[in-house]
Design a protein around this motif. Structure first.
Motif, short mmCIF file in Angstrom:
data_model
loop_
_atom_site.label_atom_id
_atom_site.label_comp_id
_atom_site.label_asym_id
_atom_site.label_seq_id
_atom_site.Cartn_x
_atom_site.Cartn_y
_atom_site.Cartn_z
N LEU A 17 0.95 -1.24 0.02
CA LEU A 17 -0.05 0.02 0.11
C LEU A 17 0.79 1.06 -0.04
O LEU A 17 0.61 2.32 -0.60
CB LEU A 17 -0.91 -0.14 1.30
N GLY A 18 1.95 1.07 0.64
CA GLY A 18 2.89 2.14 0.76
C GLY A 18 3.31 2.48 -0.86
O GLY A 18 3.46 3.53 -1.20
N TRP A 19 3.63 1.58 -1.46
CA TRP A 19 4.46 1.58 -2.68
C TRP A 19 3.22 2.07 -3.75
O TRP A 19 3.38 2.61 -4.72
CB TRP A 19 4.46 -0.11 -3.20
N LEU A 20 1.79 1.54 -3.46
CA LEU A 20 0.76 2.30 -4.18
C LEU A 20 0.86 3.48 -3.98
O LEU A 20 0.57 4.18 -5.27
CB LEU A 20 -0.37 1.42 -3.69
N PHE A 21 0.80 4.05 -3.08
CA PHE A 21 0.77 5.70 -2.86
C PHE A 21 1.79 6.41 -3.61
O PHE A 21 1.94 7.36 -4.20
CB PHE A 21 0.42 6.06 -1.35
N ASP A 22 3.01 5.62 -3.48
CA ASP A 22 4.15 6.36 -4.21
C ASP A 22 3.89 6.49 -5.66
O ASP A 22 4.36 7.36 -6.32
CB ASP A 22 5.38 5.40 -3.90
N ALA A 23 3.47 5.21 -6.31
CA ALA A 23 3.21 5.40 -7.63
C ALA A 23 2.24 6.31 -8.07
O ALA A 23 2.02 6.78 -9.28
CB ALA A 23 2.68 3.80 -7.91
N MET A 24 1.18 6.45 -7.35
CA MET A 24 0.01 7.40 -7.45
C MET A 24 0.83 8.85 -7.71
O MET A 24 0.48 9.56 -8.64
CB MET A 24 -0.68 7.67 -6.34
N ASP A 25 1.68 9.35 -6.94
CA ASP A 25 2.39 10.35 -7.06
C ASP A 25 3.13 10.50 -8.32
O ASP A 25 3.24 11.47 -8.93
CB ASP A 25 3.28 10.53 -6.02
N VAL A 26 4.05 9.44 -8.52
CA VAL A 26 4.70 9.42 -9.81
C VAL A 26 3.93 9.54 -11.06
O VAL A 26 4.22 10.19 -11.94
CB VAL A 26 5.73 8.22 -9.80
N TRP A 147 -0.36 3.42 -10.52
CA TRP A 147 -0.48 4.19 -11.77
C TRP A 147 -2.12 4.40 -12.37
O TRP A 147 -2.68 5.26 -12.73
CB TRP A 147 0.26 3.53 -12.71
N LEU A 148 -2.74 3.04 -12.08
CA LEU A 148 -4.18 3.19 -12.49
C LEU A 148 -4.99 4.31 -11.58
O LEU A 148 -5.72 5.01 -12.45
CB LEU A 148 -4.66 1.78 -12.25
N LEU A 149 -4.76 4.11 -10.48
CA LEU A 149 -5.53 5.35 -9.47
C LEU A 149 -5.12 6.76 -10.16
O LEU A 149 -5.99 7.62 -10.32
CB LEU A 149 -5.18 5.01 -8.06
N ALA A 150 -3.85 6.92 -10.44
CA ALA A 150 -3.42 8.23 -10.90
C ALA A 150 -3.97 8.67 -12.39
O ALA A 150 -4.53 9.74 -12.26
CB ALA A 150 -1.77 8.08 -11.08
N ALA A 151 -4.17 7.47 -13.06
CA ALA A 151 -4.47 7.63 -14.32
C ALA A 151 -6.25 8.02 -14.13
O ALA A 151 -6.70 9.12 -14.83
CB ALA A 151 -4.59 6.56 -15.11
N LEU A 152 -6.87 7.28 -13.29
CA LEU A 152 -8.46 7.69 -13.01
C LEU A 152 -8.76 9.11 -12.28
O LEU A 152 -9.41 9.66 -12.99
CB LEU A 152 -8.74 6.73 -12.29
N ILE A 153 -7.92 9.31 -11.54
CA ILE A 153 -7.69 10.66 -10.87
C ILE A 153 -7.64 11.78 -11.91
O ILE A 153 -8.30 12.76 -12.00
CB ILE A 153 -6.78 10.83 -9.66
N LEU A 257 -4.33 5.47 -19.98
CA LEU A 257 -4.98 4.69 -18.79
C LEU A 257 -5.16 3.43 -19.46
O LEU A 257 -4.86 2.32 -18.74
CB LEU A 257 -6.25 5.22 -18.71
N ILE A 258 -5.48 3.31 -20.86
CA ILE A 258 -5.56 1.95 -21.35
C ILE A 258 -4.29 1.24 -21.41
O ILE A 258 -4.23 -0.07 -21.14
CB ILE A 258 -6.31 2.24 -22.78
N MET A 259 -3.07 2.14 -21.80
CA MET A 259 -1.81 1.45 -21.93
C MET A 259 -1.25 0.86 -20.35
O MET A 259 -0.72 0.05 -20.30
CB MET A 259 -0.72 2.46 -22.25
N THR A 260 -1.73 1.75 -19.38
CA THR A 260 -1.46 1.28 -18.02
C THR A 260 -2.14 0.06 -17.37
O THR A 260 -1.27 -0.59 -16.65
CB THR A 260 -1.88 2.41 -17.13
N LEU A 261 -3.14 -0.28 -17.97
CA LEU A 261 -3.84 -1.60 -17.77
C LEU A 261 -3.06 -2.66 -17.95
O LEU A 261 -2.81 -3.85 -17.32
CB LEU A 261 -5.13 -1.68 -18.26
N ALA A 262 -1.88 -2.72 -18.93
CA ALA A 262 -1.15 -3.79 -19.37
C ALA A 262 0.08 -3.99 -18.40
O ALA A 262 0.60 -5.20 -18.46
CB ALA A 262 -0.66 -3.48 -20.90
N GLN A 263 0.14 -3.05 -17.55
CA GLN A 263 1.24 -3.09 -16.57
C GLN A 263 0.90 -4.34 -15.57
O GLN A 263 2.02 -5.18 -15.10
CB GLN A 263 1.29 -2.06 -15.54
#
Length: 400
Positions: A17-26, A147-153, A257-263
């Motif tokens: 979850l910490g990693w997820l929040f980091d990824a949101m920021d980047v 990244w998905l959350l970042a793309a959605l936001i 966002l579509i590209m990010t789904l492939a991660q």
């Protein structure tokens, strides 16, 4: 056995979850760069500096906090870095000038750069050897959700409410740090290894470059530089590249966002292969896939080819990142693991500084995207060479 598995899941969830929040920021930064370009009228060079200052902070953070992790513990560093980048992210939403925004991006980068190698080190030292690679790659997969959350936001919030609100939403992890402090155990290997006198920071740095670890250190530094250079050069510019290719800002967010789904399948397939085929196999295979995808993306003209190449780029590149984070801590013993991983990540972040600057400079000079992405393709191939010729297989190796 049941308790052990539950403990591993808890560790993965807390660190993830910490990693997820980091990824949101980047992740959100790439969309904010595109939005600031429109709102503040930034030049390509100014846009590239936003990403590069972030990487300068990550280089400093990876070095400083990597050294500290071998002195004060993985858990303490994990919490401090999380708070640092979260608070700075929230404050950056209040800025009205590029200079102030860059200062906060540096602090955000410090926290982020320090947290990532330390978190993977902590997990590596806690999980059983036969599961270690898989669990670290799964830890990395939380990056895709961020990244998905970042793309959605970015897609729903930035066009309607502005980039400031989007940044505030990424600052929420500051409150989560309290939960981490209570729930997260420190590495049992670190606790055991530091019962005796701890070596000095200078001793640890010298040990990383001593004869037993010199080849691994050279390999990691080359690999980290090439991977980070290409990743930040390509991915921080993805929304802007789509705009350059003629799509609207909102449409560009939608396509990224579509590209990010492939991660996600990229991570999960890498997690499956890494304990079956080994670290070197996953790194080489997924990096070669990244290089081919980057070349095709840079040459693509039609929408379907852009989307296909972009999805393959996300699939292979993020799968390789998962393997990189699993592979790095396995090169060193516990006493210098944080130092070795932090120094490699720090040197790699120099590539993260140069990558976005290169794209900005070449865009200003009118250089085609084909040439730019071919450079990233070549850098990735150099990284492949370092793994093939200098890398040692560490699958299911018992960590010292």
């Amino acid at each position: 056995m049941k308790t052990k598995q539950l403990s591993e899941r808890q560790l993965l969830g807390i660190a993830g979850l910490g990693w997820l929040f980091d990824a949101m920021d980047v992740g959100i930064l790439s969309f904010i760069i595109a939005a600031l370009h429109a709102e503040w009228g930034l030049s390509p060079t100014e846009m590239s500096w936003i990403g590069s200052v972030n990487s300068i902070g990550m280089a400093v953070g990876a070095l400083v906090f990597g050294l500290l992790a071998d002195r004060i513990g993985r858990k303490t560093v994990f919490i401090v870095t999380l708070v640092l980048f979260s608070v700075a992210s929230g404050l950056s939403a209040l800025t009205t000038t590029l200079a102030a925004f860059l200062v906060f991006r540096f602090l955000i980068g410090m926290g982020l750069g320090g947290e990532l190698p330390v978190a993977s080190t902590l997990v590596s030292e806690t999980v059983a050897p036969e599961k270690r690679g898989k669990v670290v790659v799964l830890l990395e997969s939380f990056w895709a959700f961020g990244w998905l959350l970042a793309a959605l936001i970015s897609y729903f919030v930035i066009p309607a409410y502005g980039w400031q609100l989007a940044l505030i939403l990424t600052a929420i992890p500051a409150f989560y740090a309290i939960y981490l402090r209570i729930k997260l155990p420190d590495s049992p290997q670190f606790v055991e290894a530091t019962k005796e006198k701890k070596p000095s920071i200078a001793d640890n740095v010298r040990s990383v470059w001593s004869k037993p670890y010199r080849q691994s250190t050279i390999m990691l530094w080359v690999l980290w530089f090439c991977v980070v250079f290409s990743y930040y050069g390509m991915f921080l510019w993805l929304p802007s590249v789509m705009v350059i290719k003629g799509f609207s800002l909102i449409k560009s967010f939608e396509y990224v966002l579509i590209m990010t789904l492939a991660q996600l399948p990229g991570y999960y397939t890498a997690a499956w292969f890494i304990e079956r085929m080994g670290r070197k196999f996953v790194l080489v295979t997924y990096l070669l896939g990244t290089a081919a995808s980057a070349y095709i993306f840079g040459n693509a003209e039609s929408l379907w080819l852009l989307l296909t190449a972009g999805m393959l780029l996300s699939f292979f590149n993020l799968g390789a990142w998962g393997a990189l984070y699993a592979y790095t801590p396995e090169q060193y013993p516990t006493s210098i693991r944080g130092t070795g991983a932090g120094m490699a990540a720090s040197f790699g972040r120099i590539g993260g500084i140069l990558g976005p600057l290169l794209v900005g400079y070449m865009s200003t000079q009118g250089t085609s995207l084909t040439v730019t992405f071919s450079i990233f393709c070549g850098a990735i191939l150099i990284g492949v060479g370092s793994v093939v010729f200098l890398g040692k297989e560490t699958k299911q190796k018992q960590l010292a």
